[in-house]
Design an enzyme around this catalytic site. Structure first.
Site, PDB file in Angstrom:
ATOM      1  N   TYR A  34      40.446  45.872  41.984  1.00  0.00           N
ATOM      2  CA  TYR A  34      40.277  44.781  42.956  1.00  0.00           C
ATOM      3  C   TYR A  34      41.352  44.855  44.025  1.00  0.00           C
ATOM      4  CZ  TYR A  34      44.178  41.535  41.955  1.00  0.00           C
ATOM      5  OH  TYR A  34      45.412  40.935  41.860  1.00  0.00           O
ATOM      6  N   ARG A  35      42.337  45.751  43.858  1.00  0.00           N
ATOM      7  CA  ARG A  35      43.535  45.776  44.713  1.00  0.00           C
ATOM      8  C   ARG A  35      44.349  46.959  44.235  1.00  0.00           C
ATOM      9  NH1 ARG A  35      47.517  40.582  44.037  1.00  0.00           N
ATOM     10  NH2 ARG A  35      48.800  40.752  45.904  1.00  0.00           N
ATOM     11  N   TYR A  59      52.084  46.583  44.702  1.00  0.00           N
ATOM     12  CA  TYR A  59      51.027  47.103  45.564  1.00  0.00           C
ATOM     13  C   TYR A  59      51.580  47.649  46.887  1.00  0.00           C
ATOM     14  CZ  TYR A  59      48.200  44.581  42.164  1.00  0.00           C
ATOM     15  OH  TYR A  59      47.629  44.128  40.991  1.00  0.00           O
TER      16      TYR A  59
END
Lengths: 516, 516
Positions: free
Chosen positions: A467-468, A92
């Site tokens: 969600y991310r 991420y």
């Protein structure tokens, strides 16, 4: 390659600011462009050019007071700060800033385990505490509490929770298991949330909500404050632990598998998140693709069949565990086995039945033993980059199949393997898809980026939101949450404008940009 | 007594605003000073004069669009709105506004059960839906889901959750069990939180956090928005239910009782909140004080002894329940009984052992059957008023005894019975103390108010803060959460200033006042 500067600031101002920062933390804890001292703040696995997310400098404070002083300097000198805890948020973005030229505020020196309370089963931590560190502390002090770690154990407890990560034990919802924060606001003020707002509170790590608005969630996946202390609940060591693995032979079994898991999860017969892992993901931590397939593009079904037989893997592989006194685990297992027996070709594995890496890896995670096995996935096809695509769906066979087919079709069409797992929580699935790629190949990277963007939009069109996401896709993911004329983001923008009017904290995080 | 006006507005402006409000909702849904139509917005049990918390009017919209229109009018006419769902928040203020002269925004007509999903076990509700209504809907439609209700079943699911109430089943933490909100902001904009921010989301009631800052908590116990829809998780009907009651003979047993409960709770051997209820509280729902004591002031120990023997009550009475397949409940009960057997004089009761009101009341609540028995406490000494004092503490014998002694000493010194229960959650105790009083007696009301204020300050001095309080004590409770120079409240004030610059929403709620 010269480092970028923070936006709208001259080299002279920047240099002056660095000197001031050095006066706060000691000059040895300010890192700027000399001899690669900023290399450790790169996203080494980035799906885009590293040049898009490079810091101008980094500063590593050792106390809350130093964080406050840095924040005040940032307001004075118009600096942009990108807070990280341990900076291991790989897939991420790792330690890299969303906005090029921001200064990484590296909290890794603040790594004190401030309190562990065995009786009430909690810890109070600074942001630099890693999973491995907390795990070892508990072992060394013979404290009978388990941690719930992210897959790579070098990550930070606080950072993972702030990004709303999830784990593998019954304490896997890290947001639920978080209790009390200390936060440095963008103006340098300190607050404590929940019961911590009472001077001599007896219950800061025991009762989450306190009195008045409950603000902890507002600070997660956001850029409205810097978390400098966090309470986390720890799981009392259970009287028994039984990990299990269940394999099903066909990709088409996904529908029935998810329908089987939903009632087992919602009734807490399986108390931790159940993972339904695709064969390639499972094989990837222990095998190399070229052994089974040397062609271009995604592995074909015939090769998978051979690989599955060799490695004792199903098309899907379900992981879960039971925790408690043996008689209770016996009853739970009876229900689980009875339900899964309905799937033709199903196989069950327990402790002692297998000794492969996949077993050790999952068995460790489900009892909160941190490790680094997940990164073995990089050996699958010699990739040196990865980013995760992570949409949410209901726990229904229909939704799981729809997502699987949608994601596999797109990833395969762009020449990538589908490397995915369904993480079945209480009422939702986190579908985690590893995109693996070779960063030195420009053509592949171009394909990857187009593929990722198509995944986000195609999922959103079908009603599935992430969600991310990786730094590079934050704006796009935000744009998929646009109901009521972007109503939620108008509120987020107002919160940002009010609480951080100079826009010094993590500009662009989750798609939230300062007004300037 | 003439109704007050909203602050800073003339009678002419007010009358004009009422006409405008009538154009939005229909004039029959605007209530002002004529023939007692505002009587239902009094706090009938108030610990202070009703005149301190009286509305100038009330308006009852029937749709989100009407709520939006009302909010826009409030900004235009400088009206103050006090939103309520069903207005049954008794003990903490009922339907009355914090600020005298505010207009009650009564959402009771918005009482639609918008969705119940049996498969994924959730409901989507409007704010006017009561516990009794939801319970009956599930029964009528043969849906195998349980609700978790507040003690008085006439209350609203949404309102209770917004005030962070707690219940009696394993789904008793209403904040944890809430998933997704629709909120009308103070400027009339609508947002949906979590996955609801995605236009066609598949998971609004399934995944709480969505993407970016998670804001739901910010709207609880606050005045930053009006919740117009809420998702709540419901508990699948378990395969078995076994309520139990455990009595211990002496008040001094409290220490050991709490030490016994902590590991049982933290290891989830008892899956719902365990209630340790003082004899007077327990007796109060079924007996009258004068039968055992006709003197003035609190009931003395000798009378309690007689009463306990008559009613089969202990000095403390523990309630809990088991849920699941009988073999699992057997193992759990073995652990519970083994632990409690260590307390001399302990007694155990199961279904069929007793038929008193206390048993029926608790057994119903722990399986989510709404009722109104709690109000029988008003018969204890003929009181016509009550307010709850509700501090939080760790689950330790030391803390429970310290709180009990502190609260009993103060309440008794002011001439009131100690009517309390300890609600033992996962890691915290909600200590709920009913203050009962006769509202027509000015001397008693004066004593009550002084007593309540002393309780708040004495608890805070010992490190215990309230999780919720009556309108009349909101400012004082806020003042006990003053760490870091009131840091948390400076943030709350900034959120208020930004999101509701005209201060139209519930001024004074939780001690948050508009800047004007």
């Amino acid at each position: 390659m010269a480092q970028p500067l923070p936006e709208g600031i001259s080299k002279a101002q920047f240099d002056e600011a660095l000197i001031k920062l050095g006066e706060v933390v000691g000059p040895e804890w300010v890192f700027a462009d000399s001899g690669g001292s900023l290399d450790s703040y790169k996203d080494a696995f980035s799906p885009v050019s590293e040049a898009e997310h490079r810091p101008s400098a980094a500063v590593a404070p050792n106390s809350v007071e130093e964080v406050q002083a840095i924040v005040r300097l940032a307001n004075e000198y118009d600096l942009e700060l990108s807070p990280i805890s341990t900076g291991k948020n790989y897939a991420y973005g790792g330690p890299a800033p969303r906005k090029n030229g921001a200064i990484v505020l590296d909290l890794k020196r603040m790594n004190r385990i401030l309190e562990v309370n065995e009786e009430s089963a909690y810890a109070l931590l600074e942001p630099g505490v890693t999973y491995i560190q907390l795990y070892e502390y508990l072992k060394e002090n013979n404290i009978k509490l388990w941690i719930d770690c992210a897959a790579p154990g070098w990550g930070g407890v606080v950072g993972n929770t702030m990004d709303r990560g999830a784990g593998y034990t019954p304490y896997g919802d890290h947001v639920v298991m978080q209790c009390g924060m200390e936060v440095v606001m963008a103006d340098g003020d300190v607050i404590r949330t929940g019961m911590g707002a009472m001077e001599n509170s007896s219950s800061w790590q025991l009762f989450k909500y306190g009195y008045g608005p409950y603000l902890d969630g507002m600070f997660t996946q956001s850029n409205l404050g810097i978390c400098t202390k966090m309470g986390v609940w720890l799981m009392p060591e259970p009287p028994g632990y039984r990990p299990f693995m269940i394999t099903v032979p066909n990709e088409d079994d996904l529908y029935q598998l998810i329908e089987t898991l939903r009632p087992l999860k919602i009734n807490m017969v399986i108390p931790n998140a159940a993972f339904a892992v695709h064969m390639v993901y499972e094989a990837g931590v222990q095998a190399q693709k070229h052994k089974y397939f040397t062609g271009k593009g995604p592995m074909p079904p015939s090769a998978m069949k051979k690989m599955g037989a060799d490695l004792g893997l199903g098309a899907w592989n379900v992981w879960g565990a039971l925790y408690g006194p043996p008689p209770i685990m016996d009853v739970q297992w009876q229900a689980i086995e009875g339900a899964f027996r309905q799937i033709p070709g199903v196989k069950f594995y327990f402790e002692g039945d297998r000794s492969d890496t996949a077993w050790t890896y999952r068995s460790n995670l489900m009892q909160g033993i941190p490790n680094m096995t997940e990164f073995s996935l990089m050996n699958w096809d010699g990739s040196d980059g990865h980013a995760s695509f992570s949409p949410i769906s209901p726990v229904t066979g229909r939704d799981a199949v729809k997502q699987f087919e949608l994601v596999r079709e797109i990833t395969n069409r762009y020449g990538f393997d589908y490397v995915g797992e369904f993480v079945i929580g209480w009422r939702e699935i986190h579908h985690i898809v590893w995109m693996l790629y070779h960063r030195a190949k420009p053509e592949e990277m171009g394909r990857l980026q187009t593929c990722f963007k198509e995944l986000i939009d195609a999922a959103a069109a079908a009603g599935y939101g992430e969600y991310r996401t990786h730094l590079a896709f934050m704006d796009q993911v935000k744009s998929t949450y646009n109901a009521f004329d972007n109503g939620l983001w108008k509120v987020n923008d107002r919160l940002k404008a009010e609480l951080d009017p100079n826009g010094i904290l993590a500009p662009g995080k989750s798609g939230i940009w300062p007004q300037k």
